[in-house]
Design an enzyme around this catalytic site. Structure first.
Site, short mmCIF file in Angstrom:
data_model
loop_
_atom_site.label_atom_id
_atom_site.label_comp_id
_atom_site.label_asym_id
_atom_site.label_seq_id
_atom_site.Cartn_x
_atom_site.Cartn_y
_atom_site.Cartn_z
N HIS A 140 -74.55 22.98 57.86
CA HIS A 140 -74.77 23.74 56.63
C HIS A 140 -74.60 25.23 56.93
CE1 HIS A 140 -76.31 24.96 52.79
NE2 HIS A 140 -76.25 23.70 52.42
N HIS A 141 -73.97 25.93 55.98
CA HIS A 141 -73.72 27.36 56.19
C HIS A 141 -75.04 28.14 56.24
CE1 HIS A 141 -71.48 30.92 56.66
NE2 HIS A 141 -70.50 30.70 55.81
N ALA A 142 -76.11 27.56 55.73
CA ALA A 142 -77.41 28.21 55.84
C ALA A 142 -77.88 28.22 57.29
CB ALA A 142 -78.44 27.49 54.97
N ASN A 315 -76.10 33.73 60.33
CA ASN A 315 -75.08 34.32 59.47
C ASN A 315 -74.99 35.81 59.65
OD1 ASN A 315 -73.69 32.35 57.71
ND2 ASN A 315 -75.80 31.76 57.29
#
Lengths: 559, 559
Positions: A140-142, A315
């Protein structure tokens, strides 16, 4: 428990069945000589499952507070981690070509991750032709961004084909081993003080921030023509439309030196050449659909705000909005317009600290993300597409003796932005992964041909030719011409690449002192002098990273 | 455009990432002699893709009105149907045992269908051992129920191994061919008048409805002890818990005659025997987890409200709540308690018309479904589990010469009800599919052994034995003992079954005049006299369907 940042949380809040927010891709391997595929893959899976303490994000699941998804979110250890669920065996139907692999990856990339578990999956894929296998993974990009995923890749593999790694690549031990190998000294007293100052500065209305906002405002009012900002003059096109959950994925490699040669010949960077190559391909794609907009497409170009040595942040990524000049027919003029646009975008970050840059980017990005739930993104897309360049390992890597042949990324398609092009620089090649909405872009696989055509067009315009390069510079002779494995349809397949053996390898390691800069890789005009070296305080400057010393300048050929 | 019924819509409204609302399963085939797997499977896929007009639900997608998911919903033709998306080629990793097949089916069953497309997928799965292949399909429960899916199965396949079907099984032509083969006369004037009256009656407060509600109320107040109603005394257990989206699936076949013999020996129906078999298995499952509740588990037992000849309705299904008597140790007493509970449940439908029954069931079911979004289902599950018996074709079927070896259903797991047992009667066998939440029921595969143990326990208690049956009735000698293909681990595999060749085949066809009755299949005490035959007006009576005439009554054996 670790609290998620605003950006990380946003990827969860904005996720829907139509727009899964995970990133991933497949790594392609060749089995070691004489290895049995089934035994080898089960050996890899078994080894991964031996982990007891996990490096992030493998062992952490989401914890939602009392306020639900709109309140603060946390990572907490999953005490009943079910590795059989996360690590899966898959197989390709016969004949096991890349076509079957792309179909499987498209499908796997179209399903949502289970939020009740750590947000990742890994699929060991057997049944490929030519003694190869693939590992598709999604995160997941989170929990992860492209750069962090490359760090994970590197920590799993080894540069030594004979090395057998005995600790699970998911384990804390693997992370420690990798961190030690990076050879980064612990932060000094002075560095710690700098970090404290930076933290403080995020709450200041500092002069740098004001300068950047002033430039940004200038772009809106027209006083800064080169700087592209989100939403400004983003044309409507078939790429900017409603999406649904199904995906189409294609991948292909090009020689790094070939693309860099175009950048050099036109006095730009490798990244400028990549954007020009993509721009030409998008132009052809839209022309062939009879709908090239008169306004140029704009691309979001993520830039890393990660400090060298920071292998943990999920991120650390910001964005520049680049004018792709798709409305310019002449490839040279197109290249220079793109280059100017990128330079203006990067200049904005020049005098900001990394945390200022991050804050600034949150300010200008979040309104775009907020359009999605309001259903406005298709009418007002902040960009036309996303082109993302992720630096990978610059030497051949091995997983217990299996050679890593390529790292093909699959990223995110969002409402209003139905195509994403992500590339990873690995060894001497550049691995492109193009993902799109299956319904809105049924012919996305043609992008692979268009990218090649566009690169040839740039080479012709610059008066260079890749085949000629090898002749002109014998030390850069391709190690292998397009391999025998490549079938007639070879062009659309990852293995259909000429692999040049550039003698002098670009330095792979990031300089520890050049902190948190948007990385514009292999910037030719920087003549191997990373400017940041002596500066004690990190400024967000485009970094001239690892200037390759190979004399692969191809001989000019006028047409 | 066709509007969805309230029940069909409910399956969409209540769906979440944790509780996908699709039904499906896999069909197992043996390749025709000498066929090449890859060519054969591609031939099947190509044939399916030739359809131009589609039978429901293959060509219809959901249309949401202006009021969103809470307003009326419709089916509309998908004008850009993408059959490559819906019909997929998959493969099993080596060694291609049922274990790998179950793992793949578990995964495929755990992902949501794409609501932007017709709500079905079909996966042609290669790589199985023993010259077999499998076809996993899934359909949204809003578009289809188990009986309709069996009609689809039957319309796709043929009873003739030499027949090659040239129209796509997805096409309207296939539906017409199947409907014609059913040999049902067009409705008479009198029948049409009856339907009109039934429609009218759904808006009446008819006496029948009142009678049923009175009985129902009696169960709550204790004046009707045998009738189990939802929520009444449903105990807490590990099956009744929160679920997440991942699934575990196992499947196995038993001889139909073997289970029916138990029902006969104990003066009950085949269905009573199935429930008793499941009850014993659930009892063992819970005992082995040290948590058998003192109250008995209750099972929802769906009953068909479909009129014979109605092959189109998506959800013509109601439900009886059966007391599984899991707190009774003695298998004979357990059997009789289950039988009494089923009889009481069915009696309630005795005097209702099918539409009354449907309305009644909506009244009593919907509050249960409504608990799910309120998050109350885990605290107040309306049932403990669901055991569903779907009548399939009673003769061997073939798909272009590939023999259909079994129809293994995978159904729905909901919040609070983490296990579902569905079985299909096919040819001379009964194909069980057990699906559960992967996290809450990690050992669900043991249910296969427990089901066998439970059946043996019932046989012992009834003084019969399956092995003995073949000796006692030579005409019912098993065609093949557990096949050679069955490996040492055979018991947990679908092919590990004894296939008895019952000479006299049960009649497969439903009688046209017996309308809309809950089907209690093969009810032995009805002595082959379907009661409904002469009645002009259809009453919702349990139907004595297709009484088998085979003299397979096994000789009693006292232990």
């Amino acid at each position: 428990m670790k609290r998620l940042s605003v950006i990380d949380s946003a990827f969860l809040m904005l996720e829907s069945r139509e727009t899964p927010m995970h990133v991933g891709g497949f790594n392609l391997f060749t089995l070691p000589e004489g290895a049995n595929e089934q035994e080898f893959l089960h050996g890899l899976a078994d080894n991964m499952r031996t982990a007891e303490s996990f490096q992030s994000p493998f062992g952490d699941k989401l914890k939602v507070g009392r306020m639900g998804m709109l309140g603060p979110l946390f990572w907490e250890p999953d005490t009943s981690l079910d590795l059989e669920y996360h690590i899966r065996h898959s197989a390709l139907p016969k004949p096991g070509r890349f076509r079957e692999l792309f179909a499987l990856v498209s499908r796997l990339h179209g399903t949502l991750l289970d939020r009740n578990r750590p947000l990742w999956e890994m699929h060991l894929i057997e049944g490929l032709e030519n003694n190869q296998f693939a590992v598709y993974s999604k995160f997941h990009h989170a929990a992860i961004d492209g750069v962090r995923s490359i760090h994970l890749t590197q920590s799993m593999y080894s540069a030594d084909p004979r090395e057998r790694i005995h600790d699970s690549p998911l384990s804390m031990a693997a992370r420690e081993r990798y961190r030690a190998a990076l050879d980064i000294p612990p932060p000094s007293e002075a560095q710690l003080r700098n970090v404290a100052e930076m933290l403080k500065s995020t709450f200041d209305s500092s002069g740098h921030m004001l300068g950047a906002l002033r430039q940004y405002a200038g772009a809106w009012t027209g006083s800064n023509e080169s700087l592209t900002v989100p939403w400004k003059k983003v044309p409507a096109s078939s790429i900017n439309t409603r999406v649904d959950g199904a995906r189409r994925f294609v991948a292909q490699s090009w020689p790094f030196a070939r693309i860099r040669a175009v950048g050099r010949a036109l006095d730009g960077t490798f990244n400028d050449a990549v954007l020009a190559m993509c721009s030409g391909a998008l132009r052809t794609f839209l022309l062939n659909h009879g709908e090239l907009p008169s306004e140029s497409l704009k691309s979001m170009v993520p830039v890393s705000l990660r400090r060298p040595g920071d292998i943990d942040s999920s991120n650390a990524v910001g964005a520049i909005s680049a004018d792709l000049a798709t409305n310019v027919k002449d490839p040279i003029r197109r290249f220079h317009k793109i280059k100017a646009s990128m330079a203006a975008g990067k200049a904005m970050f020049q005098d900001m600290s990394s945390s200022e840059a991050a804050l600034f980017l949150q300010l200008i990005q979040l309104p775009g993300l907020a359009l999605v739930p309001l259903g406005l993104a298709t009418r007002f897309p902040p960009y036309s597409t996303v082109i993302s360049n992720v630096p990978g390992p610059r030497q051949p890597m091995y997983w217990n003796g299996a050679r890593l042949e390529g790292i093909y990324p699959a990223s995110i398609v969002t409402e209003g932005i139905a195509m994403n092009i992500t590339l990873v620089t690995y060894d001497t090649q550049v691995d492109f992964g193009v993902i799109g909405c299956r319904r809105s872009l049924p012919q996305i696989q043609r992008m692979i041909d268009y990218l090649e055509d566009s690169l040839v067009e740039l080479e012709d315009a610059a008066g260079i030719s890749w085949a000629g390069a090898a002749k002109a510079a014998p030390e850069a002779k391709p190690k292998a011409k397009p391999k025998a494995k490549a079938k007639p349809k070879a062009k659309s397949k990852p293995k259909a690449k000429a692999k040049p053996k550039a003698k002098a390898k670009p330095k792979a390691k990031a300089k520890p002192k050049a902190k948190a800069k948007p990385k514009a890789k292999a910037k030719p005009k920087a003549k191997a002098k990373p400017k940041a070296k002596a500066k004690p305080k990190a400024k967000a400057k485009p970094k001239a990273k690892a200037k390759p010393k190979a004399k692969v300048r191809p001989k000019s050929r006028s047409k």
